[in-house]
Design a protein around this motif. Structure first.
Motif, short mmCIF file in Angstrom:
data_model
loop_
_atom_site.label_atom_id
_atom_site.label_comp_id
_atom_site.label_asym_id
_atom_site.label_seq_id
_atom_site.Cartn_x
_atom_site.Cartn_y
_atom_site.Cartn_z
N HIS A 1 0.80 -1.22 0.00
CA HIS A 1 0.00 0.00 0.00
C HIS A 1 0.84 1.27 0.00
CE1 HIS A 1 -2.63 -3.10 1.94
NE2 HIS A 1 -3.50 -2.60 1.07
N SER A 2 2.16 1.14 -0.06
CA SER A 2 3.04 2.28 0.20
C SER A 2 3.47 3.01 -1.06
CB SER A 2 4.28 1.83 0.97
OG SER A 2 5.15 2.92 1.19
N ARG A 3 3.03 4.25 -1.21
CA ARG A 3 3.54 5.12 -2.28
C ARG A 3 4.98 5.53 -1.98
NH1 ARG A 3 -1.33 9.04 -0.65
NH2 ARG A 3 -0.63 9.73 1.39
N VAL A 4 5.32 5.61 -0.70
CA VAL A 4 6.69 5.95 -0.31
C VAL A 4 7.66 4.87 -0.80
CG1 VAL A 4 8.27 6.28 1.63
CG2 VAL A 4 6.00 7.32 1.68
N ALA A 5 7.27 3.60 -0.63
CA ALA A 5 8.14 2.51 -1.08
C ALA A 5 8.38 2.59 -2.57
CB ALA A 5 7.51 1.16 -0.72
N ARG A 6 7.34 2.87 -3.33
CA ARG A 6 7.50 2.93 -4.78
C ARG A 6 8.47 4.04 -5.19
NH1 ARG A 6 2.80 0.59 -3.59
NH2 ARG A 6 1.79 -0.83 -5.07
N SER A 7 8.32 5.22 -4.61
CA SER A 7 9.23 6.32 -4.96
C SER A 7 10.66 6.02 -4.52
CB SER A 7 8.74 7.63 -4.34
OG SER A 7 7.57 8.10 -4.99
N ASN A 8 10.80 5.40 -3.35
CA ASN A 8 12.14 5.07 -2.88
C ASN A 8 12.79 3.99 -3.73
OD1 ASN A 8 13.33 6.41 -0.36
ND2 ASN A 8 11.16 6.22 0.17
N ILE A 9 12.00 3.05 -4.20
CA ILE A 9 12.57 2.02 -5.08
C ILE A 9 13.17 2.66 -6.32
CG2 ILE A 9 11.95 0.10 -6.62
CD1 ILE A 9 9.95 -0.76 -4.39
N TRP A 10 12.44 3.59 -6.95
CA TRP A 10 12.96 4.27 -8.14
C TRP A 10 14.26 5.01 -7.83
CZ3 TRP A 10 11.13 2.37 -12.27
CH2 TRP A 10 9.77 2.11 -12.47
N SER A 11 14.26 5.80 -6.74
CA SER A 11 15.42 6.65 -6.46
C SER A 11 16.63 5.84 -6.01
CB SER A 11 15.06 7.70 -5.41
OG SER A 11 14.72 7.10 -4.18
#
Length: 334
Positions: A182-192
């Motif tokens: 459910h984490s949008r934070v995880a998705r952005s951190n995965i990219w960066s």
């Protein structure tokens, strides 16, 4: 600071960020961090511009830090709250955005519980031919770009405060633990983090890191640096940084966990579990924190391990940098 052209009109996702853009944000945020340490903490960079914080979902850290970031850049701010707005009378999201446009808004910072709302508003602004920039402050389970960037800044600044840059993370092992589904934070951190050359290990129960999600991640570029685990120990082993995520119970539509106590026993971060990591390991959490669930309360408050307060402080400088870029269009001296 080097001069770099900034061509991005909106900031909606980190999926297509370039290395040059990451480093531009990090280095500009470092300059603003220095500004925030001065007696006079304001610069006239966005004087005369209007920044509207359109938060259709509750927030403390993100909303407040965007507001103070805009004020530190001398912009005028407008704050929207859905509960007290005309949306309770049937006004649509796009009509709300157009209302703020008519008031002279230059930058819209958007948070919404549904994925794609910031993109829809950005497309409408582009269709209207106006020069309003849209910044995604978190949309559903999609992304949270500014959080991913401030986490990147927090980590790289710890390694080199004078010149934070993504190259510093190359080869570092970073564990992301918790409600990844459910984490949008995880998705952005995965990219960066993958763009930085880090080795990213995701750890969660199968219900919060299902097979389809792992397969999706495995299809991404540079997937050889991305690993998934249904147990905590292999993710923590020799990790340089551990990022634990909040259990987003408001997004859970089914019973995905037996109990919070069992979750903490298996995936909660404690001093004992950190012994699997490198001796100088640091812990992050985007907040808000469920103390005693995702992380033990004593560990959260221990400055020897915890970077949680540093993340909040970093958020202001990073969001100043983002508003500066889309408000002025290029990197130059501050």
């Amino acid at each position: 600071m080097p001069t770099t052209t900034w061509n991005r009109h909106h900031i909606l996702s980190l999926a297509d960020f370039t290395s040059a853009e990451y480093n531009a944000v990090l280095q500009t945020a470092a300059s603003f961090q220095e500004v925030l340490s001065r007696r006079t903490k304001k610069v006239p960079t966005l004087q005369g511009q209007v920044v509207a914080n359109l938060f259709f979902e509750p927030s403390t850290r993100t909303r407040s830090s965007f507001e103070i970031a805009a004020k530190r850049l001398s912009a005028d701010t407008l704050n929207f709250a859905a509960a007290t707005s005309s949306m309770t009378k049937g006004e649509t999201i796009l009509d709300t955005a157009k209302t703020y446009l008519a008031m002279g808004t230059d930058i819209m910072v958007i948070r919404h519980k549904d994925a794609g709302v910031p993109q829809a508003i950005a497309q409408e602004m582009d269709r209207l031919g106006v020069k309003v920039s849209v910044l995604n402050a978190g949309d559903g389970q999609h992304e949270h770009p500014s959080q991913g960037l401030l986490d990147l800044f927090t980590i790289s600044s710890l390694i080199d405060s004078a010149q934070p840059r993504i190259e510093l993370l190359a080869g570092k092992k970073i564990a992301i633990v918790g409600d990844i589904l459910h984490s949008r934070v995880a998705r952005s951190n995965i990219w960066s983090l993958i763009a930085s050359g880090a080795e990213v290990h995701l750890a969660a129960p199968p219900t919060l890191l299902p097979k389809f999600f792992a397969e999706y991640l495995g299809a991404t570029e540079n997937s050889q640096r991305l690993f998934t685990h249904w147990q905590l120990e292999p993710a923590l082993e020799n990790a340089d940084f551990v990022m634990t995520l909040r259990l987003q119970k408001e997004r859970m539509t089914a019973h995905l966990l037996p109990s919070l106590r069992e979750y903490h026993q298996l995936f909660g971060i404690t001093r004992t579990k950190l012994k699997l990591c490198k001796p100088n390991v640091k812990v992050l959490h985007p907040g808000p924190v469920n103390r005693g669930v995702e992380i033990s309360s004593d560990l959260m408050d221990d400055p020897e391990f915890s970077l949680i307060q540093s993340q909040v402080t970093s958020g202001v400088a990073v969001r100043m940098a983002l508003l500066y870029f889309i408000g002025s269009g290029k990197v130059s001296g501050i």
